[in-house]
Design a protein around this motif. Structure first.
Motif, PDB file in Angstrom:
ATOM      1  N   GLN A   1       0.833  -1.205   0.000  1.00 26.66           N
ATOM      2  CA  GLN A   1       0.000   0.000   0.000  1.00 26.66           C
ATOM      3  C   GLN A   1       0.870   1.259   0.000  1.00 26.66           C
ATOM      4  N   GLY A   2       0.552   2.166  -0.897  1.00 26.28           N
ATOM      5  CA  GLY A   2       1.296   3.418  -0.959  1.00 26.28           C
ATOM      6  C   GLY A   2       2.585   3.344  -1.754  1.00 26.28           C
ATOM      7  N   THR A   3       2.842   2.212  -2.418  1.00 22.86           N
ATOM      8  CA  THR A   3       4.047   2.082  -3.240  1.00 22.86           C
ATOM      9  C   THR A   3       3.639   1.713  -4.667  1.00 22.86           C
ATOM     10  N   ASP A   4       4.585   1.816  -5.578  1.00 30.23           N
ATOM     11  CA  ASP A   4       4.332   1.424  -6.967  1.00 30.23           C
ATOM     12  C   ASP A   4       5.144   0.179  -7.324  1.00 30.23           C
ATOM     13  N   GLN A   5       5.475  -0.627  -6.324  1.00 29.56           N
ATOM     14  CA  GLN A   5       6.367  -1.768  -6.535  1.00 29.56           C
ATOM     15  C   GLN A   5       5.672  -3.118  -6.382  1.00 29.56           C
ATOM     16  N   LYS A   6       4.353  -3.134  -6.407  1.00 27.30           N
ATOM     17  CA  LYS A   6       3.634  -4.386  -6.166  1.00 27.30           C
ATOM     18  C   LYS A   6       3.900  -5.407  -7.272  1.00 27.30           C
ATOM     19  N   PRO A   7       4.305  -6.629  -6.904  1.00 24.66           N
ATOM     20  CA  PRO A   7       4.551  -7.679  -7.895  1.00 24.66           C
ATOM     21  C   PRO A   7       3.257  -8.381  -8.295  1.00 24.66           C
ATOM     22  N   GLU A   8       3.356  -9.202  -9.332  1.00 25.77           N
ATOM     23  CA  GLU A   8       2.201  -9.949  -9.829  1.00 25.77           C
ATOM     24  C   GLU A   8       2.346 -11.430  -9.481  1.00 25.77           C
ATOM     25  N   LEU A   9       1.213 -12.107  -9.368  1.00 24.05           N
ATOM     26  CA  LEU A   9       1.234 -13.541  -9.084  1.00 24.05           C
ATOM     27  C   LEU A   9       1.937 -14.281 -10.218  1.00 24.05           C
ATOM     28  N   SER A  10       2.894 -15.135  -9.863  1.00 16.75           N
ATOM     29  CA  SER A  10       3.642 -15.876 -10.880  1.00 16.75           C
ATOM     30  C   SER A  10       3.480 -17.384 -10.762  1.00 16.75           C
ATOM     31  N   ALA A  11       3.109 -17.880  -9.577  1.00 13.08           N
ATOM     32  CA  ALA A  11       2.950 -19.327  -9.394  1.00 13.08           C
ATOM     33  C   ALA A  11       2.203 -19.583  -8.093  1.00 13.08           C
ATOM     34  N   SER A  12       1.674 -20.792  -7.966  1.00 13.55           N
ATOM     35  CA  SER A  12       1.013 -21.188  -6.721  1.00 13.55           C
ATOM     36  C   SER A  12       1.144 -22.692  -6.552  1.00 13.55           C
ATOM     37  N   GLY A  13       1.022 -23.144  -5.314  1.00 11.84           N
ATOM     38  CA  GLY A  13       1.140 -24.571  -5.039  1.00 11.84           C
ATOM     39  C   GLY A  13       0.937 -24.830  -3.561  1.00 11.84           C
ATOM     40  N   HIS A  14       1.523 -25.914  -3.067  1.00 17.30           N
ATOM     41  CA  HIS A  14       1.424 -26.253  -1.653  1.00 17.30           C
ATOM     42  C   HIS A  14       2.811 -26.599  -1.112  1.00 17.30           C
ATOM     43  N   LEU A  15       3.065 -26.208   0.115  1.00 11.08           N
ATOM     44  CA  LEU A  15       4.317 -26.525   0.794  1.00 11.08           C
ATOM     45  C   LEU A  15       3.989 -26.933   2.222  1.00 11.08           C
ATOM     46  N   PHE A  16       4.440 -28.119   2.605  1.00 15.68           N
ATOM     47  CA  PHE A  16       4.147 -28.670   3.928  1.00 15.68           C
ATOM     48  C   PHE A  16       2.639 -28.708   4.187  1.00 15.68           C
ATOM     49  N   GLY A  17       1.883 -28.993   3.144  1.00  6.90           N
ATOM     50  CA  GLY A  17       0.447 -29.165   3.285  1.00  6.90           C
ATOM     51  C   GLY A  17      -0.375 -27.898   3.225  1.00  6.90           C
ATOM     52  N   SER A  18       0.276 -26.749   3.103  1.00  6.94           N
ATOM     53  CA  SER A  18      -0.452 -25.477   3.095  1.00  6.94           C
ATOM     54  C   SER A  18      -0.227 -24.733   1.782  1.00  6.94           C
ATOM     55  N   PRO A  19      -1.231 -23.982   1.331  1.00  8.20           N
ATOM     56  CA  PRO A  19      -1.104 -23.258   0.062  1.00  8.20           C
ATOM     57  C   PRO A  19      -0.066 -22.143   0.136  1.00  8.20           C
ATOM     58  N   ILE A  20       0.666 -21.983  -0.960  1.00  5.73           N
ATOM     59  CA  ILE A  20       1.676 -20.931  -1.040  1.00  5.73           C
ATOM     60  C   ILE A  20       1.572 -20.267  -2.410  1.00  5.73           C
ATOM     61  N   PHE A  21       1.694 -18.953  -2.421  1.00  4.16           N
ATOM     62  CA  PHE A  21       1.550 -18.172  -3.650  1.00  4.16           C
ATOM     63  C   PHE A  21       2.817 -17.345  -3.854  1.00  4.16           C
ATOM     64  N   ALA A  22       3.361 -17.388  -5.065  1.00  4.05           N
ATOM     65  CA  ALA A  22       4.587 -16.654  -5.384  1.00  4.05           C
ATOM     66  C   ALA A  22       4.263 -15.442  -6.248  1.00  4.05           C
ATOM     67  N   TYR A  23       4.875 -14.324  -5.907  1.00  5.22           N
ATOM     68  CA  TYR A  23       4.686 -13.076  -6.650  1.00  5.22           C
ATOM     69  C   TYR A  23       6.053 -12.551  -7.081  1.00  5.22           C
ATOM     70  N   ASP A  24       6.094 -11.935  -8.255  1.00  2.00           N
ATOM     71  CA  ASP A  24       7.360 -11.453  -8.794  1.00  2.00           C
ATOM     72  C   ASP A  24       7.099 -10.270  -9.713  1.00  2.00           C
ATOM     73  N   ASN A  25       8.086  -9.379  -9.826  1.00  2.00           N
ATOM     74  CA  ASN A  25       7.907  -8.233 -10.725  1.00  2.00           C
ATOM     75  C   ASN A  25       8.614  -8.420 -12.064  1.00  2.00           C
ATOM     76  N   GLY A  26       9.255  -9.585 -12.262  1.00  2.00           N
ATOM     77  CA  GLY A  26       9.848  -9.901 -13.556  1.00  2.00           C
ATOM     78  C   GLY A  26      11.163  -9.217 -13.859  1.00  2.00           C
ATOM     79  N   LYS A  27      11.730  -8.482 -12.913  1.00  2.00           N
ATOM     80  CA  LYS A  27      13.003  -7.798 -13.161  1.00  2.00           C
ATOM     81  C   LYS A  27      14.163  -8.792 -13.037  1.00  2.00           C
ATOM     82  N   GLU A  28      15.209  -8.604 -13.845  1.00  2.00           N
ATOM     83  CA  GLU A  28      16.369  -9.494 -13.797  1.00  2.00           C
ATOM     84  C   GLU A  28      17.434  -9.003 -12.825  1.00  2.00           C
ATOM     85  N   LYS A  29      17.608  -7.713 -12.727  1.00  2.00           N
ATOM     86  CA  LYS A  29      18.646  -7.163 -11.852  1.00  2.00           C
ATOM     87  C   LYS A  29      18.270  -7.440 -10.397  1.00  2.00           C
ATOM     88  N   PRO A  30      19.142  -8.103  -9.632  1.00  2.00           N
ATOM     89  CA  PRO A  30      18.795  -8.497  -8.258  1.00  2.00           C
ATOM     90  C   PRO A  30      18.311  -7.350  -7.376  1.00  2.00           C
TER      91      PRO A  30
END
Length: 318
Positions: free
Chosen positions: A176-205
């Protein structure tokens, strides 16, 4: 259910940040000039988190033993259990914000595990904004040279069908209040619980925004998280180093292509030297002066690309 009605119990965020503190060009035991930058930026969080004592973090850190500076795999940089715990005056419904700081050195990298959490409280997902005051945990503020990962964690109150919407709401609030919000890139489950991955697609670390939303829906998830926390820490460190090496390799490749074109032109120039002996000799001297420098640069970039390839393979196997 509206986004404002989506609720989550015991919300927390963990920042995993990684900063290169040594490289192979230096003598063993020597550190990069900007090695402590990660700790300095962590100390600056004392203001947005309202924790004055956090300012003194760099002074509290122990220097790794010089004789094992490169070889040591994992060194805790704080005495006792290697962790500092603070209570911040940023309350939600009477629950105080707890902040834990765990700085370590993993091989040639300084790594930070910074966790902020509320206990025994159920809040709207919009309250995740309280865990990132003034956008203080974003990479633009922490500036780790190898990048970072943010993990938003909590126990969902609604139905599993609402998990994706809840994850999105948590991310919206956190940024909130920033322009850096990433987009959903993947989803799945880890240790039995749902997990969602978000990324902004930039290559530079330093420009990447990698974020995970992990919703605890399984009774064993938390127990497994605690058992594997160091493995996850190391895994994310390896991920950051792979992406860093990839970015560096691409930069070297671009430089190499540019030099290759220049060297090709130089080679063609040898065939087009004037026939007049004096002029020919003068131009030949000039070319023989310029070409070795470009050739050395070209060879250096090729060597660096090979080093980055090795780094990617090594961290992938780790």
């Amino acid at each position: 259910m509206t986004d404002s009605a989506l609720r989550i119990k015991n919300p927390s965020v963990t920042l995993y940040a990684f900063h290169l503190c040594q490289d192979l060009s230096q003598e063993p035991g020597k550190f990069r000039q900007d090695a402590d930058q990660l700790w300095q930026h962590c100390a600056q969080l004392s203001e947005p988190l309202a924790i004055p004592d956090l300012k003194s973090l760099p002074e509290k850190l122990q220097s790794p033993p010089s004789q094992t500076a490169i070889a040591s795999r994992y060194i805790e940089l704080l005495p006792d259990h290697g962790r500092l715990t603070y209570t911040a005056p940023l309350q939600i419904e009477g629950s105080a914000l707890t902040v834990e700081v765990y700085p370590v050195k993993i091989h040639d990298t300084y790594a930070l595990d910074l966790t902020l959490y509320y206990q025994n409280v159920t809040v709207p997902a919009s309250q995740f904004s309280r865990l990132n005051p003034q956008g203080c945990l974003l990479a633009s503020n922490i500036q780790p040279s190898l990048g970072q990962t943010l993990v938003l964690y909590g126990e969902p109150v609604g139905t599993p069908e609402e998990d994706r919407k809840l994850a999105d709401a948590c991310v919206d609030a956190f940024f909130q209040g920033t322009d850096q919000k990433p987009e959903l890139s993947a989803s799945g489950h880890l240790f039995g619980s749902p997990i969602f991955a978000y990324d902004n697609g930039k290559e530079k670390p330093t420009e990447q925004c990698h974020l995970l939303v992990w919703l605890n829906r399984h009774p064993e998830t938390l127990n497994l998280v605690e058992k594997t926390s160091l493995s996850l820490f190391n895994l994310l460190c390896c991920r950051s180093k792979i992406l860093f090496a990839y970015d560096q390799a691409r930069w070297c490749y671009r430089q190499t292509r540019g030099l290759y074109g220049q060297l090709e032109e130089e080679v063609k120039g040898f065939k087009e030297l004037p026939r007049d002996p004096e002029t020919r000799l003068e131009q030949l001297k000039q070319k023989l002066t310029e070409m070795p420098l470009k050739t050395f640069d070209y060879a250096g970039y090729l060597r660096d690309m090979e080093d980055h390839k090795t780094a990617i393979a090594t961290n992938a196997s780790n």
